[in-house]
Design an enzyme around this catalytic site. Structure first.
Site, short mmCIF file in Angstrom:
data_model
loop_
_atom_site.label_atom_id
_atom_site.label_comp_id
_atom_site.label_asym_id
_atom_site.label_seq_id
_atom_site.Cartn_x
_atom_site.Cartn_y
_atom_site.Cartn_z
N CYS A 267 1.22 -0.90 0.37
CA CYS A 267 -0.10 -0.19 0.09
C CYS A 267 1.15 1.47 -0.36
CB CYS A 267 -0.72 -0.19 1.44
SG CYS A 267 -1.63 -1.32 2.15
N HIS A 419 -3.71 6.66 6.40
CA HIS A 419 -4.13 5.58 5.05
C HIS A 419 -5.14 4.86 5.50
CE1 HIS A 419 -3.02 1.87 3.65
NE2 HIS A 419 -3.26 1.57 4.57
N HIS A 457 -9.96 1.39 -1.13
CA HIS A 457 -8.32 1.72 -0.93
C HIS A 457 -7.89 0.98 -2.92
CE1 HIS A 457 -4.47 0.29 0.47
NE2 HIS A 457 -5.09 -0.13 0.95
#
Length: 619
Positions: A267, A419, A457
């Site tokens: 990520c 995040h 995401h």
């Protein structure tokens, strides 16, 4: 003296639409826009979605069309253009047996090799055979429901492959081409002029996907072909590589012969590539650096993998949260009651220049990247679990910003792009990091944004989403709230944080710095510090002087006009995608070399070879 990496252009596409000129950001804060800006934002999206074209692609939308645009953007129920999650095709293995055995006919060409044990084969006319056997192993066509029904999808009706000749390109690479093209054109300077001024050897491109290209045109098709009874193509393996977003942009958008790389870190992939670009510019290894990422993970196999890990928000978990009917648009729920993250697709790109070149070209100044810090987690019990590395990245970024801008700027004029993956574990661990470090640095009510609430995401591109949103905040002063939740979860640490469920309006000049944070599987932690444009201009004025800034502003007028012309065209649905397949090929027979330089025909200047000993004190 280190050079400052100035953000001179940005662009891309995600579930909010086009990123350049803060278009996607405005979709996030739509309710806080003036009526004129709201109409303009919705009109731009309608054109992108193919709902209005040509001369009709401007002006306010009627109520029905506005509803269609709103419903077709951001996180929402998965559309069948990807696959039908309620009726997803798969093969069910079965072992058939019969006391009387089986007899069937088939083509000779379809006979397995070697023949299964117990098969008796009788030749027939017409290239066929008759087979007799006592049992049979088969794969039966079947369908099942995948218990994950929400995703961050590109706006409904917008298909990146329709914008250029994208034959056989995986969706992730289609996104890379369009995203980089959007960023380059938003610069407002012809790329050939950039190359001429910087030098072809002084341009870097760093971009990647985290998961490779997994649809049928990439690694997905490579791995499935033989099992599906078809043949592997000559393109699937090559186009499936994680480095392809950089390779495609070098070859077909920029025509670059400069430095290239593809750094993957789950990520944190975007920030890893951004770090490489920042280091190149700070140390003078490059004068221009193009940074990007592209991810298209909305395929059943990827969803299966994350679902098996228990990482995604599934229908059962969401039904418990909502107490009945699921609101798919609120499936991604950072720092609230949540049950897993929501996958999204997207591509984000930025063009960085050293401060001197940015002024020389009159390039737009959207901000600057002060630094990117990366730390691993050390010993781990589970490779997917969070660890201490993110404490280090955030603390190092905060401490350096304090050294650059001062304590007051850090404490009162900064904000965080979390995040914010929307998992129960992330909401606890990431909030604990922010809360503890805010206290350590004397910050109270530290604003925390979490754009995954709107976009899902997008994996490799996730911090690119954070970056373009931060640039929008610097421009408009509205920090997007976490509007998909009703309250902060009980286990979230927020004594020193401001986790708002509504948009928060600030004067743009009251925000000096954004911290972009990423916590990736495997211990891939990264935090970037991004400086606001008013801070950057103040820094540039101190270094280069008032006259240089006056000259810069004069040059920037024509640049802004060219950039605005692109924005106007794109807002009518004409993205003018750059895809130069087979164009501008370098005739290697025309390359001229001597011991001091290499001249490439058509590349805008000669490349000077290194002639300074970097180890003079040792040799």
């Amino acid at each position: 003296m280190q050079r400052l990496p100035v953000i001179t252009a940005f662009g891309g596409f995600n579930p909010a639409g086009r990123s350049s000129f803060h278009r996607g950001y405005k979709r996030l804060i739509l309710d806080n826009l003036s009526q004129t800006e709201r109409n303009d934002t919705l009109s731009d999206l309608a054109a992108l979605m193919g709902l209005r074209t040509g001369a009709a692609a401007s002006g306010p939308l009627d109520a029905a069309l506005e509803r269609q645009v709103l419903d077709g953007t951001l996180v929402r129920e998965l559309e069948t253009r990807f696959y039908d999650y309620r009726n997803c095709h798969f093969h069910q293995s079965a072992q058939l047996s019969s006391d009387s055995g089986f007899t069937f006919e088939m083509s000779v060409r379809q006979l397995p090799s070697p023949l299964p044990e117990g098969w008796e084969v009788e030749p027939l006319d017409g290239g066929k055979v008759r087979v007799r056997c006592a049992s049979l192993s088969v794969m039966l066509d079947s369908h099942r429901e995948i218990p994950v029904a929400s995703a961050g999808q590109l706006p409904t009706g917008f298909e990146p492959g329709e914008q250029y000749n994208s034959r056989f390109h995986p969706r992730g690479l289609q996104l890379a081409i369009l995203g980089a093209s959007d960023a380059v054109q938003s610069l407002g300077i012809d790329w050939e002029r950039v190359v001429e001024r910087a030098g072809p050897e002084n341009i870097s491109v760093y971009a990647s996907s985290a998961m490779s290209q997994l649809d049928p045109n990439g690694n997905g098709g490579l791995l499935q072909s033989r099992l599906r009874g078809s043949r592997v193509s000559s393109k699937q393996l090559a186009l499936g590589l994680t480095s392809m977003p950089a390779d495609f942009v070098n070859a077909y958008v920029l025509g670059s012969v400069g430095t290239t790389g593809a750094v993957a870190g789950a990520c944190a992939t975007y920030l890893y590539n951004l770090r490489a670009a920042v280091e190149d510019i700070r140390c003078g290894r490059a004068r221009v650096a193009v940074v990007g990422a592209a991810e298209a993970p909305l395929v059943p196999e990827v969803v299966d993998g994350y679902t098996t890990m228990g990482a995604l928000a599934n229908t059962e978990g969401l039904r418990k949260i909502f107490g009945g009917d699921i609101d798919f648009r609120r499936a991604s729920r950072p720092f609230g009651d949540n049950c897993g993250f929501t996958l999204g697709e997207g591509s984000q790109w930025a063009v960085l220049m050293d401060d001197e070149l940015a002024l020389e070209l009159g390039a737009p100044i959207h901000g600057a990247v002060a630094n990117v810090f990366v730390n691993a987690d050390g010993p781990k019990k589970s490779i997917s679990a969070p660890g201490p590395g993110n404490y280090l990245t955030v603390a190092r970024a905060m401490a350096e910003v304090r050294a650059i801008l001062g304590d007051e700027s850090l404490r009162r004029r900064s904000f965080v792009q979390a995040h914010g993956s929307s998992t129960p574990q992330n909401r606890v661990t990431e909030s604990a990091i922010f809360d503890q470090l805010a206290a350590a640095f004397g910050i109270d009510a530290w604003p925390v944004c979490a754009v995954k609430a709107y976009l899902g995401h997008t994996v490799a591109a996730a911090s690119g989403d954070q970056l373009v949103t931060s640039l929008g905040i610097f421009s408009h002063g509205v920090l997007p709230g976490i509007t998909t939740i009703d309250r902060i979860a009980d286990d979230v640490h927020h004594d020193n944080l401001m986790l708002s469920m509504q948009h928060v309006e600030r004067a743009p000049e009251s925000l000096d710095v954004a911290f972009l944070n990423s916590k990736g599987f495997g211990g891939n932690n990264a935090t970037a510090s991004v400086l606001a444009p008013h801070v950057v201009e103040r820094m540039l004025s101190k270094r280069h002087g008032a006259k240089a800034m006056t000259d810069y502003r004069r040059r920037s007028e024509a640049v802004a006009a060219q950039a605005a012309a692109y924005d106007e065209s794109a807002s009518r649905g004409d993205l003018k995608a750059i895809y130069r397949f087979g164009e501008g090929l370098i005739d290697e027979s025309g390359i001229a070399c001597d011991s001091e330089r290499v001249t490439l025909p058509g590349m805008g200047g000669e490349v000077t070879l290194p002639n300074v000993n970097p180890y003079e004190d040792m040799v």
